[in-house]
Design a protein around this motif. Structure first.
Motif, PDB file in Angstrom:
ATOM      1  N   TYR B  31       0.854  -1.185   0.000  1.00 22.93           N
ATOM      2  CA  TYR B  31       0.000   0.000   0.000  1.00 22.93           C
ATOM      3  C   TYR B  31       0.894   1.240   0.000  1.00 22.93           C
ATOM      4  O   TYR B  31       1.902   1.304   0.724  1.00 22.93           O
ATOM      5  CB  TYR B  31      -0.887   0.045   1.243  1.00 22.93           C
ATOM      6  N   LEU B  32       0.491   2.235  -0.777  1.00 23.13           N
ATOM      7  CA  LEU B  32       1.215   3.500  -0.790  1.00 23.13           C
ATOM      8  C   LEU B  32       0.210   4.640  -0.763  1.00 23.13           C
ATOM      9  O   LEU B  32      -0.794   4.612  -1.494  1.00 23.13           O
ATOM     10  CB  LEU B  32       2.110   3.619  -2.034  1.00 23.13           C
ATOM     11  N   PHE B  33       0.468   5.613   0.086  1.00 24.20           N
ATOM     12  CA  PHE B  33      -0.448   6.729   0.311  1.00 24.20           C
ATOM     13  C   PHE B  33       0.284   8.047   0.074  1.00 24.20           C
ATOM     14  O   PHE B  33       1.438   8.197   0.455  1.00 24.20           O
ATOM     15  CB  PHE B  33      -0.965   6.708   1.755  1.00 24.20           C
ATOM     16  N   TRP B  34      -0.411   9.013  -0.490  1.00 26.66           N
ATOM     17  CA  TRP B  34       0.083  10.387  -0.594  1.00 26.66           C
ATOM     18  C   TRP B  34      -0.816  11.294   0.258  1.00 26.66           C
ATOM     19  O   TRP B  34      -2.041  11.277   0.116  1.00 26.66           O
ATOM     20  CB  TRP B  34       0.065  10.878  -2.034  1.00 26.66           C
ATOM     21  N   TYR B  35      -0.171  12.092   1.124  1.00 27.34           N
ATOM     22  CA  TYR B  35      -0.874  13.051   1.966  1.00 27.34           C
ATOM     23  C   TYR B  35      -0.327  14.447   1.701  1.00 27.34           C
ATOM     24  O   TYR B  35       0.812  14.622   1.286  1.00 27.34           O
ATOM     25  CB  TYR B  35      -0.661  12.737   3.456  1.00 27.34           C
ATOM     26  N   ARG B  36      -1.149  15.441   2.014  1.00 26.57           N
ATOM     27  CA  ARG B  36      -0.723  16.836   1.950  1.00 26.57           C
ATOM     28  C   ARG B  36      -0.990  17.488   3.305  1.00 26.57           C
ATOM     29  O   ARG B  36      -2.049  17.267   3.903  1.00 26.57           O
ATOM     30  CB  ARG B  36      -1.489  17.578   0.848  1.00 26.57           C
ATOM     31  N   GLN B  37      -0.039  18.286   3.761  1.00 25.00           N
ATOM     32  CA  GLN B  37      -0.183  18.979   5.038  1.00 25.00           C
ATOM     33  C   GLN B  37      -0.095  20.477   4.826  1.00 25.00           C
ATOM     34  O   GLN B  37       0.896  20.992   4.323  1.00 25.00           O
ATOM     35  CB  GLN B  37       0.883  18.532   6.042  1.00 25.00           C
ATOM     36  N   THR B  38      -1.134  21.189   5.231  1.00 25.40           N
ATOM     37  CA  THR B  38      -1.149  22.637   5.213  1.00 25.40           C
ATOM     38  C   THR B  38      -1.630  23.150   6.560  1.00 25.40           C
ATOM     39  O   THR B  38      -2.268  22.420   7.326  1.00 25.40           O
ATOM     40  CB  THR B  38      -2.083  23.197   4.115  1.00 25.40           C
ATOM     41  N   MET B  39      -1.338  24.395   6.834  1.00 25.69           N
ATOM     42  CA  MET B  39      -1.783  24.991   8.099  1.00 25.69           C
ATOM     43  C   MET B  39      -3.301  25.037   8.169  1.00 25.69           C
ATOM     44  O   MET B  39      -3.897  24.780   9.208  1.00 25.69           O
ATOM     45  CB  MET B  39      -1.209  26.394   8.254  1.00 25.69           C
ATOM     46  N   MET B  40      -3.920  25.351   7.041  1.00 26.91           N
ATOM     47  CA  MET B  40      -5.366  25.549   7.040  1.00 26.91           C
ATOM     48  C   MET B  40      -6.128  24.230   7.121  1.00 26.91           C
ATOM     49  O   MET B  40      -7.133  24.123   7.816  1.00 26.91           O
ATOM     50  CB  MET B  40      -5.775  26.311   5.782  1.00 26.91           C
ATOM     51  N   ARG B  41      -5.668  23.227   6.410  1.00 30.69           N
ATOM     52  CA  ARG B  41      -6.451  22.001   6.261  1.00 30.69           C
ATOM     53  C   ARG B  41      -5.859  20.799   6.980  1.00 30.69           C
ATOM     54  O   ARG B  41      -6.469  19.725   6.998  1.00 30.69           O
ATOM     55  CB  ARG B  41      -6.618  21.693   4.774  1.00 30.69           C
ATOM     56  N   GLY B  42      -4.673  20.984   7.571  1.00 31.67           N
ATOM     57  CA  GLY B  42      -4.064  19.863   8.276  1.00 31.67           C
ATOM     58  C   GLY B  42      -3.570  18.806   7.310  1.00 31.67           C
ATOM     59  O   GLY B  42      -3.176  19.109   6.187  1.00 31.67           O
ATOM     60  N   LEU B  43      -3.618  17.553   7.736  1.00 28.47           N
ATOM     61  CA  LEU B  43      -3.158  16.426   6.923  1.00 28.47           C
ATOM     62  C   LEU B  43      -4.331  15.821   6.173  1.00 28.47           C
ATOM     63  O   LEU B  43      -5.314  15.399   6.770  1.00 28.47           O
ATOM     64  CB  LEU B  43      -2.528  15.362   7.816  1.00 28.47           C
ATOM     65  N   GLU B  44      -4.210  15.762   4.865  1.00 21.73           N
ATOM     66  CA  GLU B  44      -5.281  15.227   4.030  1.00 21.73           C
ATOM     67  C   GLU B  44      -4.755  14.092   3.157  1.00 21.73           C
ATOM     68  O   GLU B  44      -3.685  14.216   2.573  1.00 21.73           O
ATOM     69  CB  GLU B  44      -5.805  16.298   3.076  1.00 21.73           C
ATOM     70  N   LEU B  45      -5.525  13.038   3.058  1.00 23.43           N
ATOM     71  CA  LEU B  45      -5.187  11.949   2.157  1.00 23.43           C
ATOM     72  C   LEU B  45      -5.552  12.359   0.735  1.00 23.43           C
ATOM     73  O   LEU B  45      -6.692  12.748   0.468  1.00 23.43           O
ATOM     74  CB  LEU B  45      -5.949  10.693   2.547  1.00 23.43           C
ATOM     75  N   LEU B  46      -4.597  12.266  -0.158  1.00 24.40           N
ATOM     76  CA  LEU B  46      -4.834  12.640  -1.555  1.00 24.40           C
ATOM     77  C   LEU B  46      -5.232  11.430  -2.395  1.00 24.40           C
ATOM     78  O   LEU B  46      -6.236  11.455  -3.105  1.00 24.40           O
ATOM     79  CB  LEU B  46      -3.577  13.280  -2.151  1.00 24.40           C
ATOM     80  N   ILE B  47      -4.430  10.379  -2.305  1.00 22.46           N
ATOM     81  CA  ILE B  47      -4.652   9.193  -3.125  1.00 22.46           C
ATOM     82  C   ILE B  47      -3.923   8.031  -2.487  1.00 22.46           C
ATOM     83  O   ILE B  47      -2.947   8.241  -1.756  1.00 22.46           O
ATOM     84  CB  ILE B  47      -4.132   9.425  -4.567  1.00 22.46           C
ATOM     85  N   TYR B  48      -4.403   6.810  -2.740  1.00 22.43           N
ATOM     86  CA  TYR B  48      -3.621   5.669  -2.310  1.00 22.43           C
ATOM     87  C   TYR B  48      -3.683   4.548  -3.335  1.00 22.43           C
ATOM     88  O   TYR B  48      -4.629   4.458  -4.129  1.00 22.43           O
ATOM     89  CB  TYR B  48      -4.007   5.186  -0.911  1.00 22.43           C
ATOM     90  N   PHE B  49      -2.639   3.735  -3.317  1.00 23.51           N
ATOM     91  CA  PHE B  49      -2.472   2.616  -4.235  1.00 23.51           C
ATOM     92  C   PHE B  49      -2.401   1.306  -3.443  1.00 23.51           C
ATOM     93  O   PHE B  49      -1.913   1.277  -2.318  1.00 23.51           O
ATOM     94  CB  PHE B  49      -1.155   2.752  -5.015  1.00 23.51           C
ATOM     95  N   ASN B  50      -2.866   0.252  -4.092  1.00 24.42           N
ATOM     96  CA  ASN B  50      -2.670  -1.092  -3.581  1.00 24.42           C
ATOM     97  C   ASN B  50      -2.128  -1.932  -4.730  1.00 24.42           C
ATOM     98  O   ASN B  50      -2.751  -1.982  -5.805  1.00 24.42           O
ATOM     99  CB  ASN B  50      -3.978  -1.672  -3.055  1.00 24.42           C
ATOM    100  N   ASN B  51      -0.975  -2.560  -4.498  1.00 24.56           N
ATOM    101  CA  ASN B  51      -0.334  -3.337  -5.571  1.00 24.56           C
ATOM    102  C   ASN B  51      -0.214  -2.529  -6.861  1.00 24.56           C
ATOM    103  O   ASN B  51      -0.531  -3.008  -7.950  1.00 24.56           O
ATOM    104  CB  ASN B  51      -1.098  -4.637  -5.830  1.00 24.56           C
ATOM    105  N   ASN B  52       0.207  -1.292  -6.704  1.00 21.22           N
ATOM    106  CA  ASN B  52       0.503  -0.356  -7.799  1.00 21.22           C
ATOM    107  C   ASN B  52      -0.754   0.175  -8.503  1.00 21.22           C
ATOM    108  O   ASN B  52      -0.631   0.954  -9.440  1.00 21.22           O
ATOM    109  CB  ASN B  52       1.415  -0.991  -8.861  1.00 21.22           C
ATOM    110  N   VAL B  53      -1.911  -0.191  -8.058  1.00 22.38           N
ATOM    111  CA  VAL B  53      -3.157   0.249  -8.687  1.00 22.38           C
ATOM    112  C   VAL B  53      -3.794   1.344  -7.842  1.00 22.38           C
ATOM    113  O   VAL B  53      -3.958   1.166  -6.633  1.00 22.38           O
ATOM    114  CB  VAL B  53      -4.139  -0.932  -8.841  1.00 22.38           C
ATOM    115  N   PRO B  54      -4.158   2.477  -8.454  1.00 21.61           N
ATOM    116  CA  PRO B  54      -4.835   3.524  -7.677  1.00 21.61           C
ATOM    117  C   PRO B  54      -6.210   3.049  -7.230  1.00 21.61           C
ATOM    118  O   PRO B  54      -7.005   2.588  -8.048  1.00 21.61           O
ATOM    119  CB  PRO B  54      -4.917   4.693  -8.660  1.00 21.61           C
ATOM    120  N   ILE B  55      -6.476   3.155  -5.943  1.00 25.88           N
ATOM    121  CA  ILE B  55      -7.728   2.656  -5.387  1.00 25.88           C
ATOM    122  C   ILE B  55      -8.716   3.793  -5.151  1.00 25.88           C
ATOM    123  O   ILE B  55      -9.901   3.673  -5.438  1.00 25.88           O
ATOM    124  CB  ILE B  55      -7.493   1.888  -4.076  1.00 25.88           C
TER     125      ILE B  55
END
Lengths: 115, 117
Positions: B31-55
């Motif tokens: 599993y691979l996850f991309w998150y973004r962290q900003t002051m206004m919105r905190g930590l947000e999940l952008l996208i994640y993959f399982n076995n190289n496939v975007p889920i």
């Protein structure tokens, strides 16, 4: 949908005093719960996590947290604060129960340690 | 184990330019996850993959953002064109999952601090 509420964006304690950081969650499935710490300009480091089993979880650096299902809480504590504990702390809940759908984070609590 | 490796650590770019962030997950993690962290919105999940496939890419803010995972050891997050509001810290995380849908070993990289001027 899952959500996390951390009470208090800033918490200030004296060195040697009890640290208590509050976290309440909302989850439609049995949750996995996490506490992470972030030091300035660094990434997220896992402090501890609850998955199943014992509700009192011990983590690194003397921290522990207790899962209370009836209160939907997962508060983080440390008996005696050290200056090195000053950091940002994040509570997170797994989306989908097992963590496979990613984590939903609270807004964070900035812990300030007074000398 | 070297952990999750992200590059670059810092990126400063001009508005309108293409930006590519890179992530190498822990070997064996599926599993691979991309998150973004900003002051206004905190930590947000952008996208994640399982076995190289975007889920799930429902967290991707808009079409300017795209992510790929061409193999088990590499993922990219691309922003084209970049805008000042994209300035944030972007984190990559990886974990491994069981057949029951649980994941283990959730580990974050050190992040990429992106500044768009």
């Amino acid at each position: 949908a899952q959500s996390v509420t951390q009470l208090g964006s800033h918490v200030s304690v004296s060195e040697g005093a009890l640290v208590l950081l509050r976290c309440n969650y909302s989850s439609s499935v049995p949750p996995y719960l996490f506490w992470y710490v972030q030091y300035p300009n660094q990434g997220l480091q896992l402090l501890l996590k609850y998955t199943t089993g014992a509700t009192l979880v011990k983590g690194i650096n003397g921290f522990e947290a207790e899962f209370k299902k009836s209160e939907t809480s997962f508060h983080l504590t440390k008996p005696s604060a050290h200056m090195s504990d000053a950091a940002e702390y994040f509570c997170a809940v797994s989306s989908g129960g097992g963590g496979a759908d990613g984590l939903t984070f609270g807004k964070g609590t900035h812990l300030i340690i007074q000398p | 184990d070297a952990g999750v490796i992200q590059s670059p650590r810092h990126e400063v770019t001009e508005m309108g330019q293409e930006v590519t962030l890179r992530c190498k997950p822990i070997s064996g993690h599926d599993y691979l996850f991309w998150y973004r962290q900003t002051m206004m919105r905190g930590l947000e999940l952008l996208i994640y993959f399982n076995n190289n496939v975007p889920i799930d890419d429902s967290g991707m803010p808009e079409d300017r953002f795209s992510a790929k995972m061409p193999n088990a050891s590499f993922s990219t997050l691309k922003i084209q064109p970049s805008e000042p509001r994209d300035s944030a810290v972007y984190f990559c995380a990886s974990s491994f999952g069981s057949s029951l849908g649980y994941t283990y070993g959730y580990t974050f990289g050190s992040g990429t601090r992106l500044t768009v001027v």
